[in-house]
Design an enzyme around this catalytic site. Structure first.
Site, PDB file in Angstrom:
ATOM      1  CG  HIS A 165      41.386  42.931  31.829  1.00 25.55           C
ATOM      2  ND1 HIS A 165      40.612  44.016  32.146  1.00 25.55           N
ATOM      3  CD2 HIS A 165      40.804  41.868  32.443  1.00 25.55           C
ATOM      4  CE1 HIS A 165      39.597  43.636  32.912  1.00 25.55           C
ATOM      5  NE2 HIS A 165      39.695  42.335  33.125  1.00 25.55           N
TER       6      HIS A 165
ATOM      7  N   GLY B 128      45.587  36.791  36.540  1.00 29.92           N
ATOM      8  CA  GLY B 128      46.228  37.828  37.355  1.00 29.92           C
ATOM      9  C   GLY B 128      46.195  37.477  38.831  1.00 29.92           C
TER      10      GLY B 128
ATOM     11  CE  LYS C 102      41.370  43.629  41.878  1.00 33.86           C
ATOM     12  NZ  LYS C 102      40.149  42.907  41.695  1.00 33.86           N
TER      13      LYS C 102
ATOM     14  CB  SER D 141      35.881  45.716  35.445  1.00 33.15           C
ATOM     15  OG  SER D 141      36.836  45.036  34.675  1.00 33.15           O
TER      16      SER D 141
END
Ligand code: AMP
Length: 280
Positions: free
Chosen positions: A37, A147, A149, A186
């Site tokens: 983040h 992102g 990701k 997370s």
């Protein structure tokens, strides 16, 4: 850093920034912040006069059996991290601020949401496009940061913005990995130490995919079976291993051009995703 919880207050603050002709960089998140983040926040800080970060665990992007209730939350820690990065506004809305009574402006996620996670998590991307569109309406950013990701999510949002004619530049940021290659998430905090070690298999299988593709192998079913065999030895369940066109996310039979290798696996009860774009 200004902390704003209500839509009314946010709209006022954004009006003021617009009057001052400040460029707004926006980073939407679900909190429990980490280096992934923060890489987005740092880029937004460099490229804009004002940085707005939102933390909102969006209930409508979770399926009924998914982890909405136990999703990790840590607002005071997140707040300190954002202060350090010199974010200007932290938007922390409650669910009824984002979805007031009678809310019905759901946004369909389009074709790019059909495969990969979209197939495995019905309704997920509709939840994502709906919340991101709502946040865009409120924050009115010049640039928004996502992102790689969540590669499919970023592509779905790019397409949504184009389709709806939203005036915001979507900036895609590199996937940030931990020291051992594991994609930072997370959800990694759900993993036991033993599961955390096994989680490395996702990244290792992407490296294997790169080796296979760069050795000239074109047959995708062959590459997929090699990756699945490797993953099976480490993870508890493979959700999918897919190799698709990196732009339109359509399935391929043979490697051609830039492909996205995308993986989702359960390690213990935790669903992890990872991906890599590889040039064939
Ligand atoms: P989330 O809080 O998981 O919804 O993520 C918020 C944003 O951070 C999304 O655009 C994610 O793609 C991005 N993000 C999460 N983890 C990473 C990572 N390891 N590297 C880069 N971006 C990430």
């Amino acid at each position: 850093m200004l902390i704003i919880r209500s839509v009314k207050q946010l709209v006022k603050a954004i009006d003021r920034l617009k009057k001052e002709k400040k460029r707004i960089g926006f980073v939407p998140t679900m909190g429990f912040l980490h280096e992934g983040h923060l890489s987005l926040v740092r880029r937004a800080r460099k490229e804009n006069g004002c940085v707005v970060v939102s933390i909102f665990v969006n209930p409508i992007q979770f399926g009924p059996t998914e982890d909405f209730a136990r999703y990790p939350r840590s607002i005071s820690r997140d707040r300190q991290m954002l202060e350090k990065e010199h974010a200007d506004i932290l938007f922390l809305p409650e669910v009824n601020e984002i979805y007031p009574k009678g809310f019905n402006r759901y946004v369909q996620p389009g074709l790019l949401a059909k495969g990969l996670c979209g197939r495995k998590r019905p309704g997920h991307f509709r939840g994502v496009t709906t919340v991101v569109n709502r946040l865009f309406e409120l924050v009115r950013p010049d640039r928004a940061y996502f992102g790689k990701k969540d590669y499919q999510q970023a592509k779905v949002i790019e397409a949504m913005v184009k389709r709806l004619g939203v005036k915001v530049k979507i900036c895609l940021c590199e996937l940030i990995r931990d020291f051992d290659g594991v994609a930072i998430s997370s959800r990694n905090q759900y993993l036991s130490p033993e599961e955390r070690i096994r989680a490395k298999a996702l990244y290792q299988s992407l490296k294997k995919a790169r080796r296979l593709i760069q050795s000239g192998i074109k047959d995708i079913s062959h590459i997929r079976s090699e990756l699945e065999a490797f993953l099976k030895a480490h993870v508890d369940q493979i959700d999918y291993v897919e190799i698709v066109n990196s732009e339109n996310l359509k399935p391929l039979k043979r490697i051609s051009g830039r492909v996205l290798v995308a993986i989702a696996c359960f390690v213990g009860r935790t669903r992890l995703i990872d991906n890599r774009v590889i040039k064939g």
